[in-house]
Design an enzyme around this catalytic site. Structure first.
Site, PDB file in Angstrom:
ATOM      1  N   ARG A 235       0.854  -1.181   0.000  1.00 60.67           N
ATOM      2  CA  ARG A 235       0.000   0.000   0.000  1.00 60.67           C
ATOM      3  C   ARG A 235       0.893   1.235   0.000  1.00 60.67           C
ATOM      4  NH1 ARG A 235      -3.589  -2.833  -1.408  1.00 60.67           N
ATOM      5  NH2 ARG A 235      -5.599  -3.177  -0.410  1.00 60.67           N
ATOM      6  N   GLU A 264      -4.068   6.883  -5.063  1.00 61.33           N
ATOM      7  CA  GLU A 264      -4.327   6.292  -6.384  1.00 61.33           C
ATOM      8  C   GLU A 264      -5.667   6.764  -6.946  1.00 61.33           C
ATOM      9  OE1 GLU A 264      -4.027   2.120  -5.615  1.00 61.33           O
ATOM     10  OE2 GLU A 264      -1.953   2.297  -4.987  1.00 61.33           O
ATOM     11  N   HIS A 282      -1.084  -0.478  -9.805  1.00 61.31           N
ATOM     12  CA  HIS A 282      -1.739  -1.344  -8.805  1.00 61.31           C
ATOM     13  C   HIS A 282      -2.355  -2.593  -9.458  1.00 61.31           C
ATOM     14  CE1 HIS A 282      -3.882  -1.377  -4.641  1.00 61.31           C
ATOM     15  NE2 HIS A 282      -3.667  -2.620  -5.091  1.00 61.31           N
TER      16      HIS A 282
HETATM   17  C1  8YV Z   1      -6.685  -5.059  -5.820  1.00 63.93           C
HETATM   18  C2  8YV Z   1      -5.440  -5.316  -3.608  1.00 63.93           C
HETATM   19  O1  8YV Z   1      -6.367  -3.751  -5.987  1.00 63.93           O
HETATM   20  O2  8YV Z   1      -5.998  -7.390  -2.695  1.00 63.93           O
HETATM   21  C3  8YV Z   1      -5.779  -6.207  -2.484  1.00 63.93           C
HETATM   22  O3  8YV Z   1      -5.811  -5.736  -1.340  1.00 63.93           O
HETATM   23  O4  8YV Z   1      -4.967  -4.254  -3.414  1.00 63.93           O
HETATM   24  C4  8YV Z   1      -5.643  -5.784  -5.023  1.00 63.93           C
HETATM   25  O5  8YV Z   1      -5.704  -7.118  -5.174  1.00 63.93           O
HETATM   26  C5  8YV Z   1      -8.126  -5.049  -5.567  1.00 63.93           C
HETATM   27  O6  8YV Z   1      -8.564  -5.291  -4.313  1.00 63.93           O
HETATM   28  C6  8YV Z   1      -8.862  -5.761  -6.664  1.00 63.93           C
HETATM   29  O7  8YV Z   1     -10.200  -5.752  -6.554  1.00 63.93           O
END
Ligand code: 8YV
Length: 316
Positions: A235, A264, A282
């Protein structure tokens, strides 16, 4: 009657989208134009019993407050830092996420970024495209990976998968996280600063939270040093981005390979203009297979809940 579910973002898996339609009365926020969302929400929010969101979008207290009947928030991702867990807990709202299924792809992207940084892939790609090779310009050597120290910050499933890959490239792995892991495959540094001091590559794989915010500080970046590389697939909040830009600009940090950012999708121009970075939007979990598996786990958690069964992957 199918339960009403507020869907904040689409899954790239058509099969997952079809299952959602089959089992739930879906209300797709992502299909609404930004200026219409508030009015649209006012009509669907009162009946929503479930929410499907992503790791990046999460759900905040103001939206939860508009959902009097919500019982479950299913996160299509592993990170829950964007979910107001205090608010969900206070109301007894269940939360699920998608651990496990994305580990390999996220670790693969971490190594992709690390290797791209080590071998200066963006510069070499540009060198071929812009005719520098044909013009006979000199090509700078890079440094070998073998024997270099890969520091892994955050030694959960993803951190350990990164460590296994780095070891396969002949790197020496160390890790840091506050809680020591018994029988870990690598030695634990006594602090993040000590890890950065020992590392040629520092890979951030810890969860985002108020406790980890800006822990990759100016001091940690300075410890990583002018030959050091920061890789972040976790993150953006973990890194002091302003300090990172200064360190990269002044050369007190060598290179950064980043998939995640503080705000982002807005990446500061000052970061985009630097040559000692490689940047991706990301996409750690963005493969056909993994996004399908994540979406399937979301569907399975929602179905389990509305069938009166325990969640498969609850966030406690
Ligand atoms: C995706 C993520 O951005 O799993 C996470 O926490 O940051 C990533 O896999 C996202 O959640 C996809 O929907």
């Amino acid at each position: 009657m199918k339960p009403d579910v507020l869907v904040m973002a689409a899954s790239p898996s058509a099969d997952v989208m079809a299952q959602l339609e089959q089992h739930f009365h879906c209300h797709h926020l992502w299909q609404q134009a930004a200026e219409q969302q508030a009015a649209w929400l006012a009509t669907v929010a009162p009946n929503a019993r479930g929410v499907l969101t992503t790791g990046a979008i999460g759900i905040q207290a103001d939206l939860l407050a508009q959902l009097p009947k919500v019982e479950i928030v299913a996160v299509n991702g592993i990170g829950t830092d964007a979910v107001d867990l205090a608010a969900t807990r206070a109301r007894g709202i269940l939360v699920s996420n998608t651990p496990g299924v994305l580990t390999d792809d996220v670790a693969d992207l971490a190594l992709t970024l690390l290797l791209s940084a080590a071998r200066r892939l963006p510069a070499l790609d540009a060198f071929v495209r812009n005719g520098s090779w044909q013009a006979g310009k000199p090509i700078a050597s890079t440094r070998a990976l073998r024997g270099k120290v890969c520091g892994v910050y955050g030694y959960g499933r993803i951190g350990q998968a990164i460590a296994a890959r780095a070891a396969a490239f002949g790197m020496q792995v160390q890790y840091f996280q506050p809680r020591a892991i018994e029988g870990a495959s690598a030695p634990r540094a006594e602090s993040l600063l000590a890890l950065a001091q020992a590392s040629d590559y520092l890979v951030v794989a810890a969860p985002g939270s108020p406790a980890t915010r800006h822990t990759v500080s100016a001091e940690v970046l300075a410890a990583l040093g002018p030959q050091g590389t920061l890789v972040n697939i976790a993150r953006g909040s973990l890194v002091d981005e302003a300090a990172l830009i200064t360190a990269l600009r002044e050369g007190t940090l060598g290179f950064a390979a980043l998939d995640v950012f503080a705000d982002e999708p807005r990446v500061p121009a000052a970061l985009r203009e630097l040559e000692n970075v490689v940047l991706t939007p990301h996409v750690g979990s963005l493969t056909v297979e993994t996004r399908h598996a994540m979406g399937q786990l979301v569907v399975d958690n929602l179905r389990a809940h509305f069938a009166g069964q325990p969640l498969l992957t609850p966030v406690l």
